[in-house]
Design a protein around this motif. Structure first.
Motif, PDB file in Angstrom:
ATOM      1  N   VAL A  82     -20.872  -3.849 -12.704  1.00 57.51           N
ATOM      2  CA  VAL A  82     -20.746  -2.478 -13.269  1.00 57.51           C
ATOM      3  C   VAL A  82     -21.550  -1.441 -13.540  1.00 57.51           C
ATOM      4  N   ALA A  83     -22.827  -1.862 -13.683  1.00 59.41           N
ATOM      5  CA  ALA A  83     -23.945  -0.781 -13.718  1.00 59.41           C
ATOM      6  C   ALA A  83     -24.114  -0.241 -12.248  1.00 59.41           C
ATOM      7  N   LEU A  84     -24.080  -0.794 -11.256  1.00 60.51           N
ATOM      8  CA  LEU A  84     -24.332  -0.330 -10.032  1.00 60.51           C
ATOM      9  C   LEU A  84     -23.062   0.941  -9.763  1.00 60.51           C
ATOM     10  N   CYS A  85     -21.866   0.509 -10.083  1.00 58.79           N
ATOM     11  CA  CYS A  85     -20.574   1.385 -10.012  1.00 58.79           C
ATOM     12  C   CYS A  85     -20.853   2.544 -10.873  1.00 58.79           C
ATOM     13  N   LEU A  86     -21.465   2.548 -11.932  1.00 60.89           N
ATOM     14  CA  LEU A  86     -21.615   3.801 -12.901  1.00 60.89           C
ATOM     15  C   LEU A  86     -22.901   4.638 -12.359  1.00 60.89           C
ATOM     16  N   VAL A  87     -23.834   4.049 -11.713  1.00 58.03           N
ATOM     17  CA  VAL A  87     -24.897   4.646 -11.066  1.00 58.03           C
ATOM     18  C   VAL A  87     -24.978   5.274  -9.925  1.00 58.03           C
ATOM     19  N   ALA A  88     -24.057   4.578  -8.977  1.00 61.47           N
ATOM     20  CA  ALA A  88     -23.999   5.329  -7.789  1.00 61.47           C
ATOM     21  C   ALA A  88     -23.519   6.645  -7.567  1.00 61.47           C
ATOM     22  N   PRO A  89     -22.533   7.297  -8.334  1.00 56.42           N
ATOM     23  CA  PRO A  89     -22.256   8.706  -8.183  1.00 56.42           C
ATOM     24  C   PRO A  89     -23.373   9.662  -8.599  1.00 56.42           C
ATOM     25  N   PHE A  90     -24.187   9.272  -9.594  1.00 56.02           N
ATOM     26  CA  PHE A  90     -25.487   9.848 -10.069  1.00 56.02           C
ATOM     27  C   PHE A  90     -26.436   9.802  -8.908  1.00 56.02           C
ATOM     28  N   VAL A  91     -26.790   8.836  -8.496  1.00 57.61           N
ATOM     29  CA  VAL A  91     -27.825   8.758  -7.289  1.00 57.61           C
ATOM     30  C   VAL A  91     -27.206   9.458  -6.067  1.00 57.61           C
ATOM     31  N   ALA A  92     -25.967   9.371  -5.877  1.00 57.80           N
ATOM     32  CA  ALA A  92     -25.495  10.208  -4.412  1.00 57.80           C
ATOM     33  C   ALA A  92     -25.648  11.899  -4.662  1.00 57.80           C
ATOM     34  N   MET A  93     -25.576  12.150  -5.983  1.00 61.05           N
ATOM     35  CA  MET A  93     -25.511  13.581  -6.211  1.00 61.05           C
ATOM     36  C   MET A  93     -27.000  14.170  -6.629  1.00 61.05           C
ATOM     37  N   LEU A  94     -27.840  13.244  -6.751  1.00 57.16           N
ATOM     38  CA  LEU A  94     -29.148  13.629  -7.006  1.00 57.16           C
ATOM     39  C   LEU A  94     -30.141  13.507  -5.780  1.00 57.16           C
ATOM     40  N   TRP A  95     -29.546  12.808  -4.966  1.00 51.65           N
ATOM     41  CA  TRP A  95     -30.462  12.802  -3.537  1.00 51.65           C
ATOM     42  C   TRP A  95     -29.823  14.041  -2.694  1.00 51.65           C
ATOM     43  N   VAL A  96     -30.499  15.220  -3.154  1.00 50.78           N
ATOM     44  CA  VAL A  96     -29.816  16.356  -2.519  1.00 50.78           C
ATOM     45  C   VAL A  96     -30.028  16.518  -1.027  1.00 50.78           C
ATOM     46  N   GLY A  97     -31.199  15.802  -0.528  1.00 52.75           N
ATOM     47  CA  GLY A  97     -31.656  16.091   0.899  1.00 52.75           C
ATOM     48  C   GLY A  97     -30.845  15.306   1.704  1.00 52.75           C
ATOM     49  N   SER A  98     -29.656  14.409   1.246  1.00 48.29           N
ATOM     50  CA  SER A  98     -29.006  13.625   2.227  1.00 48.29           C
ATOM     51  C   SER A  98     -27.751  14.610   2.671  1.00 48.29           C
ATOM     52  N   TYR A  99     -27.496  15.653   1.888  1.00 50.69           N
ATOM     53  CA  TYR A  99     -26.291  16.228   2.120  1.00 50.69           C
ATOM     54  C   TYR A  99     -26.587  17.964   2.186  1.00 50.69           C
ATOM     55  N   THR A 100     -27.727  18.411   2.123  1.00 45.27           N
ATOM     56  CA  THR A 100     -28.081  19.831   2.273  1.00 45.27           C
ATOM     57  C   THR A 100     -27.967  20.409   3.756  1.00 45.27           C
ATOM     58  N   ARG A 101     -26.720  20.077   4.352  1.00 44.65           N
ATOM     59  CA  ARG A 101     -26.606  20.704   5.786  1.00 44.65           C
ATOM     60  C   ARG A 101     -25.309  21.138   5.837  1.00 44.65           C
ATOM     61  N   THR A 102     -24.871  21.884   6.860  1.00 45.63           N
ATOM     62  CA  THR A 102     -23.285  22.421   6.978  1.00 45.63           C
ATOM     63  C   THR A 102     -22.367  21.615   7.854  1.00 45.63           C
ATOM     64  N   ASP A 103     -23.304  20.862   8.900  1.00 47.74           N
ATOM     65  CA  ASP A 103     -22.267  19.951   9.632  1.00 47.74           C
ATOM     66  C   ASP A 103     -22.374  18.593   9.327  1.00 47.74           C
ATOM     67  N   PRO A 104     -21.275  17.831   9.542  1.00 52.81           N
ATOM     68  CA  PRO A 104     -20.001  18.153  10.211  1.00 52.81           C
ATOM     69  C   PRO A 104     -19.278  18.955   9.192  1.00 52.81           C
ATOM     70  N   THR A 105     -18.496  19.947   9.787  1.00 52.16           N
ATOM     71  CA  THR A 105     -17.428  20.680   8.783  1.00 52.16           C
ATOM     72  C   THR A 105     -15.952  19.734   8.927  1.00 52.16           C
ATOM     73  N   PHE A 106     -15.440  19.868   7.909  1.00 51.11           N
ATOM     74  CA  PHE A 106     -14.068  19.407   7.654  1.00 51.11           C
ATOM     75  C   PHE A 106     -12.950  20.210   7.333  1.00 51.11           C
ATOM     76  N   ILE A 107     -12.118  20.428   8.160  1.00 51.29           N
ATOM     77  CA  ILE A 107     -11.197  21.891   8.189  1.00 51.29           C
ATOM     78  C   ILE A 107     -11.674  22.968   7.696  1.00 51.29           C
ATOM     79  N   GLY A 108     -12.933  23.417   8.246  1.00 50.11           N
ATOM     80  CA  GLY A 108     -13.603  24.440   8.189  1.00 50.11           C
ATOM     81  C   GLY A 108     -14.467  24.685   6.897  1.00 50.11           C
TER      82      GLY A 108
END
Length: 87
Positions: free
Chosen positions: A22-48
């Motif tokens: 339960v704790a992991l399920c609640l923490v996972a979205p926060f970790v995913a959003m706070l780890w900005v370096g993992s998604y600071t790019r433009t590619d790949p695009t999805f429907i533009g």
């Protein structure tokens, strides 16, 4: 302090494997959003739409699924604890 029969019983918090999930399920979205370096790019695009945007929006749906899983697991854990560990 004496242990009198009319004193309320204090129960300590219990850590169970279900509660850890339960704790992991609640923490996972926060970790995913706070780890900005993992998604600071433009590619790949999805429907533009650049990756930076659709990744964040997809986490809204993923977080809702994780919250539902955490809620159901919490209910299950509470039920099993109240019934004395029997399913």
């Amino acid at each position: 302090m004496s242990n009198t029969p009319d004193a309320p019983e204090v129960s300590r918090p219990v850590v169970t494997p279900v509660r850890i999930v339960v704790a992991l399920c609640l923490v996972a979205p926060f970790v995913a959003m706070l780890w900005v370096g993992s998604y600071t790019r433009t590619d790949p695009t999805f429907i533009g739409i650049p990756f930076f945007y659709w990744y964040q929006v997809s986490w809204v749906i993923i977080a809702a699924v994780f919250m539902a899983i955490a809620y159901k697991l919490w209910q299950y854990d509470e039920r099993t604890r109240k019934s004395g560990g029997r399913s």
